[in-house]
Design an enzyme around this catalytic site. Structure first.
Site, mmCIF file in Angstrom:
data_model
loop_
_atom_site.group_PDB
_atom_site.id
_atom_site.type_symbol
_atom_site.label_atom_id
_atom_site.label_comp_id
_atom_site.label_asym_id
_atom_site.label_seq_id
_atom_site.Cartn_x
_atom_site.Cartn_y
_atom_site.Cartn_z
ATOM 1 N N LYS A 143 0.811 -1.218 0.000
ATOM 2 C CA LYS A 143 0.000 0.000 0.000
ATOM 3 C C LYS A 143 0.844 1.267 0.000
ATOM 4 O O LYS A 143 0.456 2.272 -0.584
ATOM 5 C CB LYS A 143 -0.951 0.020 1.209
ATOM 6 C CG LYS A 143 -2.110 -0.949 1.053
ATOM 7 C CD LYS A 143 -3.290 -0.530 1.899
ATOM 8 C CE LYS A 143 -4.446 -1.481 1.714
ATOM 9 N NZ LYS A 143 -5.521 -1.268 2.697
ATOM 10 N N LYS A 181 -5.128 -9.370 -6.837
ATOM 11 C CA LYS A 181 -6.294 -9.528 -5.972
ATOM 12 C C LYS A 181 -7.423 -8.586 -6.420
ATOM 13 O O LYS A 181 -7.150 -7.457 -6.823
ATOM 14 C CB LYS A 181 -5.843 -9.166 -4.550
ATOM 15 C CG LYS A 181 -6.763 -9.555 -3.445
ATOM 16 C CD LYS A 181 -6.126 -9.192 -2.103
ATOM 17 C CE LYS A 181 -6.142 -7.703 -1.869
ATOM 18 N NZ LYS A 181 -5.710 -7.309 -0.513
ATOM 19 N N LYS A 188 -10.768 -2.874 -3.893
ATOM 20 C CA LYS A 188 -11.481 -1.605 -4.035
ATOM 21 C C LYS A 188 -10.586 -0.537 -4.658
ATOM 22 O O LYS A 188 -11.071 0.410 -5.248
ATOM 23 C CB LYS A 188 -11.895 -1.076 -2.658
ATOM 24 C CG LYS A 188 -12.929 -1.898 -1.960
ATOM 25 C CD LYS A 188 -13.122 -1.400 -0.522
ATOM 26 C CE LYS A 188 -13.691 -2.508 0.325
ATOM 27 N NZ LYS A 188 -13.775 -2.200 1.743
HETATM 28 P P1 TYM Z 1 -11.002 -5.066 3.941
HETATM 29 O O1 TYM Z 1 -11.981 -3.982 4.190
HETATM 30 O O2 TYM Z 1 -9.908 -4.850 2.956
HETATM 31 O O3 TYM Z 1 -11.750 -6.365 3.493
HETATM 32 C C1 TYM Z 1 -12.810 -6.917 4.269
HETATM 33 C C2 TYM Z 1 -12.754 -8.435 4.201
HETATM 34 O O4 TYM Z 1 -12.798 -8.878 2.836
HETATM 35 C C3 TYM Z 1 -11.724 -9.757 2.582
HETATM 36 N N1 TYM Z 1 -11.270 -9.573 1.200
HETATM 37 C C4 TYM Z 1 -11.135 -10.561 0.312
HETATM 38 N N2 TYM Z 1 -11.359 -11.883 0.404
HETATM 39 C C5 TYM Z 1 -11.144 -12.634 -0.700
HETATM 40 N N3 TYM Z 1 -10.721 -12.115 -1.887
HETATM 41 C C6 TYM Z 1 -10.471 -10.794 -2.028
HETATM 42 N N4 TYM Z 1 -10.081 -10.300 -3.194
HETATM 43 C C7 TYM Z 1 -10.689 -9.946 -0.891
HETATM 44 N N5 TYM Z 1 -10.556 -8.616 -0.676
HETATM 45 C C8 TYM Z 1 -10.924 -8.400 0.605
HETATM 46 C C9 TYM Z 1 -10.640 -9.366 3.575
HETATM 47 O O5 TYM Z 1 -9.743 -10.427 3.809
HETATM 48 C C10 TYM Z 1 -11.449 -9.006 4.793
HETATM 49 O O6 TYM Z 1 -11.753 -10.172 5.534
HETATM 50 N N6 TYM Z 1 -7.825 -5.103 7.762
HETATM 51 C C11 TYM Z 1 -9.150 -5.515 7.348
HETATM 52 C C12 TYM Z 1 -10.249 -4.930 8.222
HETATM 53 C C13 TYM Z 1 -10.107 -5.147 9.677
HETATM 54 C C14 TYM Z 1 -10.269 -6.379 10.368
HETATM 55 C C15 TYM Z 1 -10.082 -6.087 11.734
HETATM 56 C C16 TYM Z 1 -10.576 -7.682 9.957
HETATM 57 C C17 TYM Z 1 -9.809 -4.214 10.615
HETATM 58 N N7 TYM Z 1 -9.823 -4.768 11.853
HETATM 59 C C18 TYM Z 1 -10.180 -7.084 12.726
HETATM 60 C C19 TYM Z 1 -10.664 -8.663 10.938
HETATM 61 C C20 TYM Z 1 -10.473 -8.355 12.294
HETATM 62 C C21 TYM Z 1 -9.373 -5.016 5.938
HETATM 63 O O7 TYM Z 1 -8.749 -4.102 5.460
HETATM 64 O O8 TYM Z 1 -10.396 -5.584 5.313
#
Ligand code: TYM
Length: 333
Positions: free
Chosen positions: A111, A194, A197
């Site tokens: 990032k 991947k 967004k």
């Molecule tokens: P975020 O907002 O990027 O994504 C949310 C969830 O979607 C999953 N994900 C995917 N799974 C499969 N294929 C993909 N291409 C894909 N893109 C996103 C992510 O693995 C995630 O589960 N850091 C986290 C948010 C967070 C969090 C937490 C998660 C903050 N605190 C505590 C678990 C526990 C994030 O940026 O997710």
């Protein structure tokens, strides 16, 4: 006792990767576990967010989760910034985690890109805030997509070190739950990237707000190779785009890739893409419609989230008091 925590950033559109990697699994788990789901707006601002858009996206992602079947009464659904203990515990964890641990985080490297000097300090500290999210509730299981695995390992390291340093068993070690056939959904334009967004091309992803025509168009244009579908999973080796579409199909239809290939093996992509479009529209269409209904009443969404925050605070406060006492902070009497 088992407790689930997971989070999603309220930035941009929810896409099929979020849905299949996380949200769909949350929906399944809510019947068997006590679940806490969080819209992580403090994480979102680690890169600049236009304030009006962040506000709109926060409501929209909340609507998306509810429309996807997350019940805000049976579970705790809330916004991270409404529970101050997240930021408070994250600071403590900044003093627990080592710089060497943070330097190994691959998501930061991706990032921040080449211009690392110009990344926010928050982006660097992102994983300690995530550890705070999870450990504040003493969560035992964390359903996420594969990309979050390294952050989960860091949360375990933080918990272990905090417990060792203070000599108190404050935190359980949380386990990742990486479930289903689409734990890493790839871009529709490039099977090596991947679905995300932040990818500029909207044709790289299917958004949960896309209508049927848009979904059809995106799947039609999805990158593939010239061969027909193989008969078995082994035949997906070295064919990342084919593997991705088959994985998406399997996850959406709640079956395995092997079962999908048993049925569709030998088909051309033209006909498989038609089947995938029909399936995607049948799953996402109703969610989309429900989301639009919910978005018509933002005050109702806000009230639901405020109630969630109240419940979250009641769970968070005792952990924070325990942390402070373990550190030798004088808790007010
Ligand atoms: P975020 O907002 O990027 O994504 C949310 C969830 O979607 C999953 N994900 C995917 N799974 C499969 N294929 C993909 N291409 C894909 N893109 C996103 C992510 O693995 C995630 O589960 N850091 C986290 C948010 C967070 C969090 C937490 C998660 C903050 N605190 C505590 C678990 C526990 C994030 O940026 O997710």
């Amino acid at each position: 006792q088992n407790r689930i925590f997971s989070g999603v950033q309220p930035t941009g559109n929810l896409h099929l990767g979020n849905y299949l990697g996380a949200i769909r699994n949350w929906e399944r788990l809510q019947n068997d576990y006590e679940c806490i789901f969080c819209l992580v707006d403090l994480h979102a601002i680690t890169v600049w967010q236009d304030p009006a858009e962040l506000l709109r996206n926060t409501r929209e992602v909340a609507a998306g989760l509810i429309a996807a079947g997350i019940d805000p009464k049976a579970n705790v659904l809330f916004i991270q910034s409404q529970v101050a203990e997240h930021a408070e515990l994250a600071w403590v964890f900044n003093c627990v985690a080592r710089i060497g641990w943070m330097n190994r985080m691959t998501q930061f490297k991706e990032k921040a890109g080449k211009n690392r000097e110009n990344a926010s300090v928050g982006l660097y500290a992102y994983p300690t805030l995530m550890a705070a999210d999870i450990l504040l509730y003493k969560a035992t299981h964390v359903p996420v997509g594969e990309d979050q695995k390294q952050h989960l390992e860091l949360a375990r390291d933080v918990a272990t070190k905090f417990n060792n340093d203070t000599g108190r068993e404050v935190f359980p070690l949380p386990e990742p739950l990486i479930l289903g056939e689409a734990t890493r959904v790839m871009s529709l334009r490039d099977g090596a990237r991947k679905m995300s967004k932040s990818e500029p091309s909207d044709f790289s992803r299917i958004n949960m707000t896309d209508d049927a025509d848009t979904i059809a168009q995106k799947i039609r244009k999805a990158k593939t190779d010239p061969e027909p579908l193989p008969d078995s999973v082994d035949g997906l080796e070295g064919r990342p785009e084919a593997a991705n579409l088959v994985g998406i199909y399997a996850a959406l239809s709640d079956t395995t890739r092997a079962a999908v290939l048993a049925e569709h093996g030998g088909q051309t992509f033209a006909s498989f893409k038609q089947a995938l479009t029909d399936l995607s529209v049948s799953v996402l269409g109703p969610i989309n419609a429900r989301m639009a209904e919910l978005m018509a009443d933002p005050a109702e969404i806000d009230a639901t989230l405020a109630k969630g925050a109240e419940r979250a605070r009641a769970l968070a406060a005792p952990t924070m008091a325990e942390v402070k006492s373990a550190l030798g902070f004088l808790n007010p009497t």
